[in-house]
Write a protein that holds these residues in place. Sequence first.
Motif, PDB file in Angstrom:
ATOM      1  N   THR A  67      15.429 -10.176  43.703  1.00  0.00           N
ATOM      2  CA  THR A  67      14.531 -10.703  42.671  1.00  0.00           C
ATOM      3  C   THR A  67      14.771 -10.000  41.338  1.00  0.00           C
ATOM      4  O   THR A  67      14.819  -8.780  41.273  1.00  0.00           O
ATOM      5  CB  THR A  67      13.051 -10.551  43.095  1.00  0.00           C
ATOM      6  OG1 THR A  67      12.841 -11.341  44.261  1.00  0.00           O
ATOM      7  CG2 THR A  67      12.113 -11.018  41.999  1.00  0.00           C
ATOM      8  N   GLY A  68      14.932 -10.803  40.298  1.00  0.00           N
ATOM      9  CA  GLY A  68      15.147 -10.263  38.957  1.00  0.00           C
ATOM     10  C   GLY A  68      16.598 -10.061  38.573  1.00  0.00           C
ATOM     11  O   GLY A  68      16.894  -9.824  37.399  1.00  0.00           O
ATOM     12  N   VAL A  69      17.520 -10.141  39.540  1.00  0.00           N
ATOM     13  CA  VAL A  69      18.941 -10.017  39.187  1.00  0.00           C
ATOM     14  C   VAL A  69      19.277 -11.168  38.250  1.00  0.00           C
ATOM     15  O   VAL A  69      18.950 -12.324  38.513  1.00  0.00           O
ATOM     16  CB  VAL A  69      19.843 -10.040  40.441  1.00  0.00           C
ATOM     17  CG1 VAL A  69      21.312 -10.134  40.059  1.00  0.00           C
ATOM     18  CG2 VAL A  69      19.592  -8.811  41.298  1.00  0.00           C
ATOM     19  N   LYS A  70      19.914 -10.865  37.150  1.00  0.00           N
ATOM     20  CA  LYS A  70      20.179 -11.880  36.121  1.00  0.00           C
ATOM     21  C   LYS A  70      21.199 -12.912  36.597  1.00  0.00           C
ATOM     22  O   LYS A  70      22.016 -12.650  37.483  1.00  0.00           O
ATOM     23  CB  LYS A  70      20.635 -11.226  34.821  1.00  0.00           C
ATOM     24  CG  LYS A  70      21.998 -10.585  34.918  1.00  0.00           C
ATOM     25  CD  LYS A  70      22.424  -9.944  33.620  1.00  0.00           C
ATOM     26  CE  LYS A  70      23.806  -9.325  33.851  1.00  0.00           C
ATOM     27  NZ  LYS A  70      24.403  -8.795  32.696  1.00  0.00           N
ATOM     28  N   TYR A  71      21.127 -14.050  35.972  1.00  0.00           N
ATOM     29  CA  TYR A  71      22.063 -15.136  36.244  1.00  0.00           C
ATOM     30  C   TYR A  71      23.386 -14.857  35.538  1.00  0.00           C
ATOM     31  O   TYR A  71      23.414 -14.437  34.386  1.00  0.00           O
ATOM     32  CB  TYR A  71      21.500 -16.467  35.738  1.00  0.00           C
ATOM     33  CG  TYR A  71      22.406 -17.640  36.022  1.00  0.00           C
ATOM     34  CD1 TYR A  71      22.286 -18.357  37.196  1.00  0.00           C
ATOM     35  CD2 TYR A  71      23.391 -18.010  35.108  1.00  0.00           C
ATOM     36  CE1 TYR A  71      23.112 -19.430  37.462  1.00  0.00           C
ATOM     37  CE2 TYR A  71      24.238 -19.082  35.368  1.00  0.00           C
ATOM     38  CZ  TYR A  71      24.096 -19.789  36.546  1.00  0.00           C
ATOM     39  OH  TYR A  71      24.918 -20.839  36.809  1.00  0.00           O
ATOM     40  N   ARG A  72      24.464 -15.082  36.248  1.00  0.00           N
ATOM     41  CA  ARG A  72      25.804 -15.017  35.656  1.00  0.00           C
ATOM     42  C   ARG A  72      26.665 -16.059  36.349  1.00  0.00           C
ATOM     43  O   ARG A  72      26.840 -16.004  37.575  1.00  0.00           O
ATOM     44  CB  ARG A  72      26.419 -13.631  35.815  1.00  0.00           C
ATOM     45  CG  ARG A  72      27.725 -13.493  35.007  1.00  0.00           C
ATOM     46  CD  ARG A  72      28.358 -12.144  35.178  1.00  0.00           C
ATOM     47  NE  ARG A  72      29.023 -12.162  36.503  1.00  0.00           N
ATOM     48  CZ  ARG A  72      29.276 -11.091  37.224  1.00  0.00           C
ATOM     49  NH1 ARG A  72      28.941  -9.914  36.800  1.00  0.00           N
ATOM     50  NH2 ARG A  72      29.871 -11.201  38.389  1.00  0.00           N
ATOM     51  N   PHE A  73      27.158 -17.015  35.599  1.00  0.00           N
ATOM     52  CA  PHE A  73      27.992 -18.070  36.172  1.00  0.00           C
ATOM     53  C   PHE A  73      29.183 -17.450  36.897  1.00  0.00           C
ATOM     54  O   PHE A  73      29.902 -16.625  36.339  1.00  0.00           O
ATOM     55  CB  PHE A  73      28.483 -19.021  35.071  1.00  0.00           C
ATOM     56  CG  PHE A  73      29.282 -20.168  35.606  1.00  0.00           C
ATOM     57  CD1 PHE A  73      28.658 -21.212  36.260  1.00  0.00           C
ATOM     58  CD2 PHE A  73      30.659 -20.180  35.483  1.00  0.00           C
ATOM     59  CE1 PHE A  73      29.391 -22.272  36.775  1.00  0.00           C
ATOM     60  CE2 PHE A  73      31.411 -21.229  35.988  1.00  0.00           C
ATOM     61  CZ  PHE A  73      30.785 -22.276  36.635  1.00  0.00           C
ATOM     62  N   GLY A  74      29.358 -17.827  38.156  1.00  0.00           N
ATOM     63  CA  GLY A  74      30.449 -17.287  38.967  1.00  0.00           C
ATOM     64  C   GLY A  74      30.153 -15.927  39.568  1.00  0.00           C
ATOM     65  O   GLY A  74      30.939 -15.412  40.356  1.00  0.00           O
ATOM     66  N   GLY A  75      28.994 -15.349  39.225  1.00  0.00           N
ATOM     67  CA  GLY A  75      28.652 -14.022  39.722  1.00  0.00           C
ATOM     68  C   GLY A  75      28.300 -14.022  41.195  1.00  0.00           C
ATOM     69  O   GLY A  75      27.790 -15.005  41.726  1.00  0.00           O
ATOM     70  N   LEU A  76      28.578 -12.888  41.840  1.00  0.00           N
ATOM     71  CA  LEU A  76      28.332 -12.786  43.272  1.00  0.00           C
ATOM     72  C   LEU A  76      27.877 -11.378  43.659  1.00  0.00           C
ATOM     73  O   LEU A  76      28.082 -10.933  44.769  1.00  0.00           O
ATOM     74  CB  LEU A  76      29.611 -13.166  44.033  1.00  0.00           C
ATOM     75  CG  LEU A  76      29.491 -13.631  45.470  1.00  0.00           C
ATOM     76  CD1 LEU A  76      28.527 -14.797  45.610  1.00  0.00           C
ATOM     77  CD2 LEU A  76      30.850 -14.005  46.039  1.00  0.00           C
TER      78      LEU A  76
END
Length: 175
Positions: A67-76
């Motif tokens: 919870t709260g981890v930011k969005y990053r396209f392609g992130g894993l």
Amino acid sequence: MERTLNLKPFNFRLKINLFFFVAVIFLLSSCGARRYTVKSDTKAAKAADAMANLKSKSLYRFITDWTGVKYRFGGLDKNGIDCSGFAFLLEKEIYGVTLPRISRDQANVIKRKNVDNLKEGDLVFFSFGGNDVDHVGVYLNNGFFVHASTARGVIVDDLTLPAYQRVLAKSGSVN
């Protein structure tokens, strides 16, 4: 000549002071007994209820860890994750299911279910940008799901909100 003390004014002042003292103590103690509660119909309270009602405690821990981890396209990873990456990791770690990495491909491997029949761990797919599926979340219970939001990162959200209802494309289970 004998002197007598007139105690009436003294007794009257004592009684008045005692009355005010008791009144102040009563008022102060009653304020301390007041309970402040969060309205149980707020979005946050309902999301907390959905989390509290999870059957899988490992799912609960997984969600609270992310919870709260930011969005990053392609992130894993915890430096940033996208919606399909979050669903991919959750399904693999909690249910032992390996999904495709992209939400559109994930939507192609589920067994379609009506939203009213969803169970904990089922997937919900959205089409924000047109006809193709472009977003995925994991259903929890009572109309709530968890996903990696582009604006708010990993969050528990209300599937019944009109913004999600308008773009809900597909839902179902992996099994």
